[in-house]
Scaffold this motif. Structure first.
Motif, PDB file in Angstrom:
ATOM      1  N   GLN A 107      -5.653  -1.602  -0.140  1.00  0.00           N
ATOM      2  CA  GLN A 107      -6.926  -0.990   0.245  1.00  0.00           C
ATOM      3  C   GLN A 107      -7.105   0.391  -0.387  1.00  0.00           C
ATOM      4  O   GLN A 107      -7.980   1.152   0.009  1.00  0.00           O
ATOM      5  CB  GLN A 107      -7.010  -0.890   1.768  1.00  0.00           C
ATOM      6  CG  GLN A 107      -7.040  -2.249   2.432  1.00  0.00           C
ATOM      7  CD  GLN A 107      -6.888  -2.172   3.938  1.00  0.00           C
ATOM      8  OE1 GLN A 107      -6.662  -1.096   4.518  1.00  0.00           O
ATOM      9  NE2 GLN A 107      -7.009  -3.302   4.598  1.00  0.00           N
ATOM     10  N   PHE A 108      -6.260   0.705  -1.376  1.00  0.00           N
ATOM     11  CA  PHE A 108      -6.319   1.962  -2.129  1.00  0.00           C
ATOM     12  C   PHE A 108      -6.164   3.203  -1.249  1.00  0.00           C
ATOM     13  O   PHE A 108      -6.765   4.236  -1.502  1.00  0.00           O
ATOM     14  CB  PHE A 108      -7.621   2.066  -2.939  1.00  0.00           C
ATOM     15  CG  PHE A 108      -7.828   0.925  -3.881  1.00  0.00           C
ATOM     16  CD1 PHE A 108      -7.027   0.785  -5.002  1.00  0.00           C
ATOM     17  CD2 PHE A 108      -8.812  -0.031  -3.634  1.00  0.00           C
ATOM     18  CE1 PHE A 108      -7.199  -0.279  -5.872  1.00  0.00           C
ATOM     19  CE2 PHE A 108      -8.988  -1.097  -4.498  1.00  0.00           C
ATOM     20  CZ  PHE A 108      -8.188  -1.224  -5.623  1.00  0.00           C
ATOM     21  N   GLU A 109      -5.327   3.094  -0.187  1.00  0.00           N
ATOM     22  CA  GLU A 109      -5.097   4.220   0.706  1.00  0.00           C
ATOM     23  C   GLU A 109      -3.734   4.873   0.490  1.00  0.00           C
ATOM     24  O   GLU A 109      -3.543   6.027   0.849  1.00  0.00           O
ATOM     25  CB  GLU A 109      -5.228   3.770   2.163  1.00  0.00           C
ATOM     26  CG  GLU A 109      -6.640   3.319   2.514  1.00  0.00           C
ATOM     27  CD  GLU A 109      -6.735   2.723   3.905  1.00  0.00           C
ATOM     28  OE1 GLU A 109      -5.730   2.724   4.640  1.00  0.00           O
ATOM     29  OE2 GLU A 109      -7.821   2.246   4.241  1.00  0.00           O
ATOM     30  N   ASP A 110      -2.773   4.123  -0.052  1.00  0.00           N
ATOM     31  CA  ASP A 110      -1.428   4.634  -0.262  1.00  0.00           C
ATOM     32  C   ASP A 110      -0.901   4.045  -1.571  1.00  0.00           C
ATOM     33  O   ASP A 110      -0.826   2.836  -1.715  1.00  0.00           O
ATOM     34  CB  ASP A 110      -0.524   4.217   0.908  1.00  0.00           C
ATOM     35  CG  ASP A 110       0.908   4.706   0.764  1.00  0.00           C
ATOM     36  OD1 ASP A 110       1.217   5.425  -0.212  1.00  0.00           O
ATOM     37  OD2 ASP A 110       1.732   4.366   1.638  1.00  0.00           O
ATOM     38  N   ASP A 147      -2.054  -1.050   2.982  1.00  0.00           N
ATOM     39  CA  ASP A 147      -2.617   0.260   2.631  1.00  0.00           C
ATOM     40  C   ASP A 147      -2.739   0.408   1.115  1.00  0.00           C
ATOM     41  O   ASP A 147      -3.713   0.964   0.615  1.00  0.00           O
ATOM     42  CB  ASP A 147      -1.763   1.396   3.202  1.00  0.00           C
ATOM     43  CG  ASP A 147      -1.963   1.590   4.691  1.00  0.00           C
ATOM     44  OD1 ASP A 147      -2.921   1.019   5.258  1.00  0.00           O
ATOM     45  OD2 ASP A 147      -1.138   2.307   5.311  1.00  0.00           O
ATOM     46  N   PHE A 148      -1.760  -0.098   0.375  1.00  0.00           N
ATOM     47  CA  PHE A 148      -1.832  -0.065  -1.088  1.00  0.00           C
ATOM     48  C   PHE A 148      -3.001  -0.916  -1.577  1.00  0.00           C
ATOM     49  O   PHE A 148      -3.779  -0.496  -2.441  1.00  0.00           O
ATOM     50  CB  PHE A 148      -0.520  -0.557  -1.699  1.00  0.00           C
ATOM     51  CG  PHE A 148      -0.606  -0.821  -3.173  1.00  0.00           C
ATOM     52  CD1 PHE A 148      -0.669   0.230  -4.076  1.00  0.00           C
ATOM     53  CD2 PHE A 148      -0.644  -2.113  -3.669  1.00  0.00           C
ATOM     54  CE1 PHE A 148      -0.757   0.000  -5.446  1.00  0.00           C
ATOM     55  CE2 PHE A 148      -0.726  -2.359  -5.025  1.00  0.00           C
ATOM     56  CZ  PHE A 148      -0.783  -1.302  -5.917  1.00  0.00           C
ATOM     57  N   GLU A 163       2.111  -3.269   6.665  1.00  0.00           N
ATOM     58  CA  GLU A 163       1.110  -2.194   6.763  1.00  0.00           C
ATOM     59  C   GLU A 163       1.078  -1.349   5.497  1.00  0.00           C
ATOM     60  O   GLU A 163       0.022  -0.923   5.033  1.00  0.00           O
ATOM     61  CB  GLU A 163       1.401  -1.245   7.936  1.00  0.00           C
ATOM     62  CG  GLU A 163       1.777  -1.817   9.256  1.00  0.00           C
ATOM     63  CD  GLU A 163       3.200  -2.329   9.375  1.00  0.00           C
ATOM     64  OE1 GLU A 163       4.189  -1.576   9.260  1.00  0.00           O
ATOM     65  OE2 GLU A 163       3.310  -3.533   9.605  1.00  0.00           O
TER      66      GLU A 163
END
Length: 155
Positions: A41-44, A38-39, A34
């Motif tokens: 998808q440029f979220e984290d 997230d990385f 997860e």
């Protein structure tokens, strides 16, 4: 290189290094698909700091080791640059690696650490890695005549 030239500490240090790497991946959360997804998808961007920190430490150690040592301490090999061709195999291999990373949410090193934290479904991805590596080796052997003077990509 023969085993006689290696330090007796070679294998123990490799195993300890692998354990430290695995614990680092688990502690940083990078063994959880997860987090990696997230990385991607440029979220984290935590993975960016983990990879960046590893790159800085590796760069410093290579600079120091190659400047002050003439041979690798554990293998007794001379430090040399290993230059590979940027060819079709690099493009295809990188693409397959990237697609596998995106689909499973984890790279090979972190996949093994992920099993250690209880992510047993990742064993399907690990089986896929082994199957893919076997298929690539088989394909390369079939494609290349046995009598040809070729070298492996890792030489």
């Amino acid at each position: 290189m023969s085993d006689a030239e290696r330090s007796p500490w070679f294998l123990p240090i490799i195993y300890v290094g692998g354990l430290i790497f695995g614990f680092g991946l688990a502690i940083s959360g990078m063994a959880r698909p997860e987090v990696v997804l997230d990385f991607l998808q440029f979220e984290d961007f935590g993975l960016l700091f983990v990879m960046g920190g590893a790159a800085v430490v590796t760069g410093i150690m290579f600079a120091i080791a190659t400047r002050y040592l003439d041979r690798a301490p554990l293998t007794a090999r001379e430090y040399t640059r290993r230059i590979k061709k940027f060819d079709r195999n690099v493009i295809i291999g990188g693409t397959i690696f990237g697609v596998g990373w995106g689909l499973s949410g984890i790279c090979p090193g972190a996949a093994y650490a992920s099993v250690g934290i209880g992510n047993y479904p990742i064993l399907w991805a690990i089986a896929g890695m082994f199957l893919g590596a076997y298929a690539q080796g088989y394909w390369r052997n079939v494609r290349t005549p046995a009598s040809a003077d070729t070298t492996s990509a890792d030489d």
